[in-house]
Design a protein around this motif. Structure first.
Motif, PDB file in Angstrom:
ATOM      1  N   ASP A 125      36.569  53.186  38.102  1.00 20.44           N
ATOM      2  CA  ASP A 125      37.128  53.289  39.449  1.00 20.44           C
ATOM      3  C   ASP A 125      37.960  52.240  39.821  1.00 20.44           C
ATOM      4  O   ASP A 125      39.104  52.037  40.149  1.00 20.44           O
ATOM      5  N   ILE A 126      37.192  51.026  39.542  1.00 16.58           N
ATOM      6  CA  ILE A 126      37.982  49.780  39.940  1.00 16.58           C
ATOM      7  C   ILE A 126      38.874  49.276  38.807  1.00 16.58           C
ATOM      8  O   ILE A 126      39.908  48.685  39.507  1.00 16.58           O
ATOM      9  N   ARG A 127      38.670  49.610  37.835  1.00 18.42           N
ATOM     10  CA  ARG A 127      39.534  49.424  36.556  1.00 18.42           C
ATOM     11  C   ARG A 127      41.014  50.235  36.975  1.00 18.42           C
ATOM     12  O   ARG A 127      41.984  49.781  36.901  1.00 18.42           O
ATOM     13  N   ALA A 128      40.947  51.538  37.543  1.00 17.53           N
ATOM     14  CA  ALA A 128      42.122  52.334  37.696  1.00 17.53           C
ATOM     15  C   ALA A 128      42.793  51.658  38.946  1.00 17.53           C
ATOM     16  O   ALA A 128      44.302  51.881  39.105  1.00 17.53           O
ATOM     17  N   LEU A 129      42.179  50.988  39.885  1.00 13.69           N
ATOM     18  CA  LEU A 129      42.834  50.309  40.880  1.00 13.69           C
ATOM     19  C   LEU A 129      43.870  48.788  40.515  1.00 13.69           C
ATOM     20  O   LEU A 129      44.814  48.688  41.230  1.00 13.69           O
ATOM     21  N   GLY A 130      43.206  48.378  39.418  1.00  7.47           N
ATOM     22  CA  GLY A 130      43.976  47.181  38.789  1.00  7.47           C
ATOM     23  C   GLY A 130      43.372  45.989  39.491  1.00  7.47           C
ATOM     24  O   GLY A 130      42.324  46.089  40.151  1.00  7.47           O
ATOM     25  N   PRO A 131      44.040  44.999  39.090  1.00  2.00           N
ATOM     26  CA  PRO A 131      43.613  43.580  39.668  1.00  2.00           C
ATOM     27  C   PRO A 131      43.716  43.359  41.257  1.00  2.00           C
ATOM     28  O   PRO A 131      44.755  43.960  41.827  1.00  2.00           O
ATOM     29  N   ALA A 132      43.007  42.891  41.821  1.00  7.33           N
ATOM     30  CA  ALA A 132      42.858  42.546  43.558  1.00  7.33           C
ATOM     31  C   ALA A 132      44.042  41.512  43.794  1.00  7.33           C
ATOM     32  O   ALA A 132      44.692  41.912  44.390  1.00  7.33           O
ATOM     33  N   GLY A 133      44.094  40.526  42.871  1.00 10.91           N
ATOM     34  CA  GLY A 133      45.199  39.847  42.809  1.00 10.91           C
ATOM     35  C   GLY A 133      45.777  39.247  44.161  1.00 10.91           C
ATOM     36  O   GLY A 133      45.105  38.711  45.082  1.00 10.91           O
ATOM     37  N   LYS A 134      46.998  39.208  44.689  1.00  5.78           N
ATOM     38  CA  LYS A 134      47.732  38.851  45.680  1.00  5.78           C
ATOM     39  C   LYS A 134      47.170  39.356  46.941  1.00  5.78           C
ATOM     40  O   LYS A 134      47.484  38.687  48.152  1.00  5.78           O
ATOM     41  N   LEU A 135      46.680  40.630  47.054  1.00  6.19           N
ATOM     42  CA  LEU A 135      46.440  41.148  48.575  1.00  6.19           C
ATOM     43  C   LEU A 135      45.113  40.294  48.871  1.00  6.19           C
ATOM     44  O   LEU A 135      44.831  40.420  50.193  1.00  6.19           O
ATOM     45  N   VAL A 136      44.415  39.645  48.030  1.00  5.39           N
ATOM     46  CA  VAL A 136      43.218  38.985  48.433  1.00  5.39           C
ATOM     47  C   VAL A 136      43.323  37.811  49.552  1.00  5.39           C
ATOM     48  O   VAL A 136      42.606  37.815  50.467  1.00  5.39           O
ATOM     49  N   LYS A 137      44.493  37.440  49.625  1.00  3.47           N
ATOM     50  CA  LYS A 137      44.920  36.287  50.537  1.00  3.47           C
ATOM     51  C   LYS A 137      45.052  36.895  52.063  1.00  3.47           C
ATOM     52  O   LYS A 137      44.923  35.929  53.033  1.00  3.47           O
ATOM     53  N   GLN A 138      45.164  38.105  52.101  1.00  2.00           N
ATOM     54  CA  GLN A 138      45.113  38.936  53.482  1.00  2.00           C
ATOM     55  C   GLN A 138      43.769  39.233  53.856  1.00  2.00           C
ATOM     56  O   GLN A 138      43.727  39.481  55.273  1.00  2.00           O
ATOM     57  N   LEU A 139      42.845  39.092  53.286  1.00  2.00           N
ATOM     58  CA  LEU A 139      41.233  39.062  53.775  1.00  2.00           C
ATOM     59  C   LEU A 139      41.152  37.979  54.980  1.00  2.00           C
ATOM     60  O   LEU A 139      41.483  36.892  54.729  1.00  2.00           O
ATOM     61  N   PRO A 140      40.207  38.369  55.938  1.00  2.00           N
ATOM     62  CA  PRO A 140      40.051  37.447  57.146  1.00  2.00           C
ATOM     63  C   PRO A 140      39.104  36.461  56.857  1.00  2.00           C
ATOM     64  O   PRO A 140      38.099  36.784  56.031  1.00  2.00           O
ATOM     65  N   GLU A 141      39.033  35.313  57.465  1.00  2.00           N
ATOM     66  CA  GLU A 141      37.961  34.357  57.183  1.00  2.00           C
ATOM     67  C   GLU A 141      36.867  35.048  58.117  1.00  2.00           C
ATOM     68  O   GLU A 141      37.088  35.105  59.255  1.00  2.00           O
TER      69      GLU A 141
END
Length: 143
Positions: A125-141
Protein backbone atom coordinates in the motif's frame (compact mmCIF):
# COMPACT_ATOMS: atom_id res chain seq x y z
CA UNK A 1 15.55 1.68 -12.68
CA UNK A 2 14.84 0.00 -9.36
CA UNK A 3 11.41 -0.13 -7.76
CA UNK A 4 10.76 2.25 -4.87
CA UNK A 5 11.18 0.54 -1.50
CA UNK A 6 9.40 2.40 1.30
CA UNK A 7 10.79 2.89 4.79
CA UNK A 8 8.14 2.06 7.36
CA UNK A 9 8.26 2.69 11.09
CA UNK A 10 6.23 0.02 12.87
CA UNK A 11 4.96 0.41 16.42
CA UNK A 12 4.05 -3.00 17.84
CA UNK A 13 2.27 -3.75 21.11
CA UNK A 14 4.56 -5.76 23.39
CA UNK A 15 1.86 -8.24 24.38
CA UNK A 16 0.30 -9.16 21.05
CA UNK A 17 1.64 -7.78 17.79
CA UNK A 18 5.30 -8.00 18.81
CA UNK A 19 4.71 -11.64 19.73
CA UNK A 20 3.15 -12.19 16.31
CA UNK A 21 6.22 -10.64 14.64
CA UNK A 22 8.44 -12.92 16.70
CA UNK A 23 6.33 -15.94 15.75
CA UNK A 24 6.46 -14.96 12.08
CA UNK A 25 10.24 -14.73 12.26
CA UNK A 26 10.72 -18.00 14.13
CA UNK A 27 8.32 -19.76 11.75
CA UNK A 28 10.18 -18.28 8.75
CA UNK A 29 7.11 -16.62 7.25
CA UNK A 30 8.31 -14.30 4.51
CA UNK A 31 7.71 -10.55 4.52
CA UNK A 32 9.83 -7.69 3.17
CA UNK A 33 12.46 -6.12 5.46
CA UNK A 34 11.23 -2.55 4.91
CA UNK A 35 10.06 -2.10 8.49
CA UNK A 36 11.86 -0.78 11.51
CA UNK A 37 10.04 -2.21 14.50
CA UNK A 38 9.62 -0.25 17.72
CA UNK A 39 8.35 -2.31 20.63
CA UNK A 40 5.91 -0.38 22.81
CA UNK A 41 4.00 -1.41 25.95
CA UNK A 42 0.60 -0.74 24.34
CA UNK A 43 -0.68 0.66 21.05
CA UNK A 44 -2.56 3.24 23.10
CA UNK A 45 0.79 4.74 24.11
CA UNK A 46 1.64 5.82 20.55
CA UNK A 47 1.32 9.60 20.44
CA UNK A 48 0.68 11.98 17.57
CA UNK A 49 4.17 13.35 18.18
CA UNK A 50 5.74 9.91 17.66
CA UNK A 51 3.97 9.38 14.34
CA UNK A 52 4.75 12.86 13.01
CA UNK A 53 8.39 12.54 14.11
CA UNK A 54 8.70 9.23 12.26
CA UNK A 55 7.40 10.76 9.03
CA UNK A 56 9.46 13.94 9.42
CA UNK A 57 12.55 11.77 9.97
CA UNK A 58 12.20 10.12 6.57
CA UNK A 59 9.69 7.30 6.99
CA UNK A 60 7.37 6.85 4.04
CA UNK A 61 4.71 5.34 6.28
CA UNK A 62 3.83 4.29 9.83
CA UNK A 63 2.16 1.07 10.88
CA UNK A 64 0.65 0.70 14.36
CA UNK A 65 -0.50 -2.71 15.51
CA UNK A 66 -2.01 -3.78 18.80
CA UNK A 67 -4.15 -6.35 20.57
CA UNK A 68 -7.63 -7.20 19.34
CA UNK A 69 -10.40 -5.06 20.88
CA UNK A 70 -11.28 -6.46 24.28
CA UNK A 71 -7.95 -8.29 24.66
CA UNK A 72 -5.75 -5.35 25.70
CA UNK A 73 -3.51 -6.09 28.68
CA UNK A 74 -4.11 -2.51 29.78
CA UNK A 75 -7.89 -2.93 29.53
CA UNK A 76 -8.74 -0.26 26.95
CA UNK A 77 -5.45 1.00 25.52
CA UNK A 78 -6.27 -0.27 22.05
CA UNK A 79 -9.54 1.70 22.08
CA UNK A 80 -7.51 4.87 22.75
CA UNK A 81 -5.21 3.90 19.89
CA UNK A 82 -8.17 3.49 17.54
CA UNK A 83 -9.45 6.98 18.38
CA UNK A 84 -6.00 8.51 17.83
CA UNK A 85 -5.67 6.61 14.57
CA UNK A 86 -8.83 8.17 13.12
CA UNK A 87 -7.71 11.67 14.12
CA UNK A 88 -4.18 11.13 12.80
CA UNK A 89 -5.49 10.02 9.40
CA UNK A 90 -7.57 13.21 9.22
CA UNK A 91 -4.55 15.31 10.24
CA UNK A 92 -2.39 13.73 7.53
CA UNK A 93 -5.07 14.34 4.93
CA UNK A 94 -5.49 17.94 6.09
CA UNK A 95 -1.75 18.57 5.67
CA UNK A 96 -1.70 17.09 2.17
CA UNK A 97 -0.22 13.67 2.91
CA UNK A 98 -2.15 10.61 1.86
CA UNK A 99 -3.95 9.06 4.85
CA UNK A 100 -2.84 5.65 3.56
CA UNK A 101 0.64 6.39 4.88
CA UNK A 102 -0.71 5.52 8.32
CA UNK A 103 -1.83 1.92 8.75
CA UNK A 104 -3.41 0.22 11.76
CA UNK A 105 -4.15 -3.42 12.58
CA UNK A 106 -5.18 -5.78 15.34
CA UNK A 107 -2.97 -8.87 15.54
CA UNK A 108 -2.69 -11.30 18.47
CA UNK A 109 0.53 -13.05 19.45
CA UNK A 110 -0.72 -16.34 17.96
CA UNK A 111 -1.25 -14.85 14.49
CA UNK A 112 2.21 -15.06 12.93
CA UNK A 113 0.80 -15.81 9.48
CA UNK A 114 -1.55 -12.84 9.71
CA UNK A 115 1.37 -10.61 10.77
CA UNK A 116 3.36 -11.59 7.67
CA UNK A 117 0.34 -11.07 5.40
CA UNK A 118 -0.54 -7.68 6.87
CA UNK A 119 3.13 -6.61 6.69
CA UNK A 120 3.21 -7.43 2.99
CA UNK A 121 -0.05 -5.54 2.42
CA UNK A 122 1.12 -2.47 4.37
CA UNK A 123 4.35 -2.34 2.39
CA UNK A 124 2.48 -2.76 -0.91
CA UNK A 125 0.00 0.00 0.00
CA UNK A 126 2.74 2.46 0.94
CA UNK A 127 4.89 1.48 -2.05
CA UNK A 128 1.94 2.37 -4.31
CA UNK A 129 1.82 5.87 -2.76
CA UNK A 130 5.48 6.53 -3.58
CA UNK A 131 7.98 8.45 -1.46
CA UNK A 132 6.63 10.90 1.14
CA UNK A 133 9.23 13.42 -0.04
CA UNK A 134 8.41 17.12 -0.21
CA UNK A 135 4.98 16.90 1.41
CA UNK A 136 6.59 16.11 4.78
CA UNK A 137 7.56 19.75 5.25
CA UNK A 138 3.86 20.61 5.53
CA UNK A 139 3.43 18.55 8.71
CA UNK A 140 2.76 20.64 11.80
CA UNK A 141 5.25 20.91 14.65
CA UNK A 142 4.01 19.19 17.79
CA UNK A 143 5.51 20.18 21.12
Amino acid sequence: MTEFEPRIITFLCNWCSYGAADLAGVSRFQYPPNMRIIRIPCSGRVSVKMVLHAIRSGADGVWISGCHPGDCHYIEGNFYARRKFVLLKELLEYTGLEPGRLQFSWISSAEGVKFAEVAQQVIADIRALGPAGKLVKQLPEVA
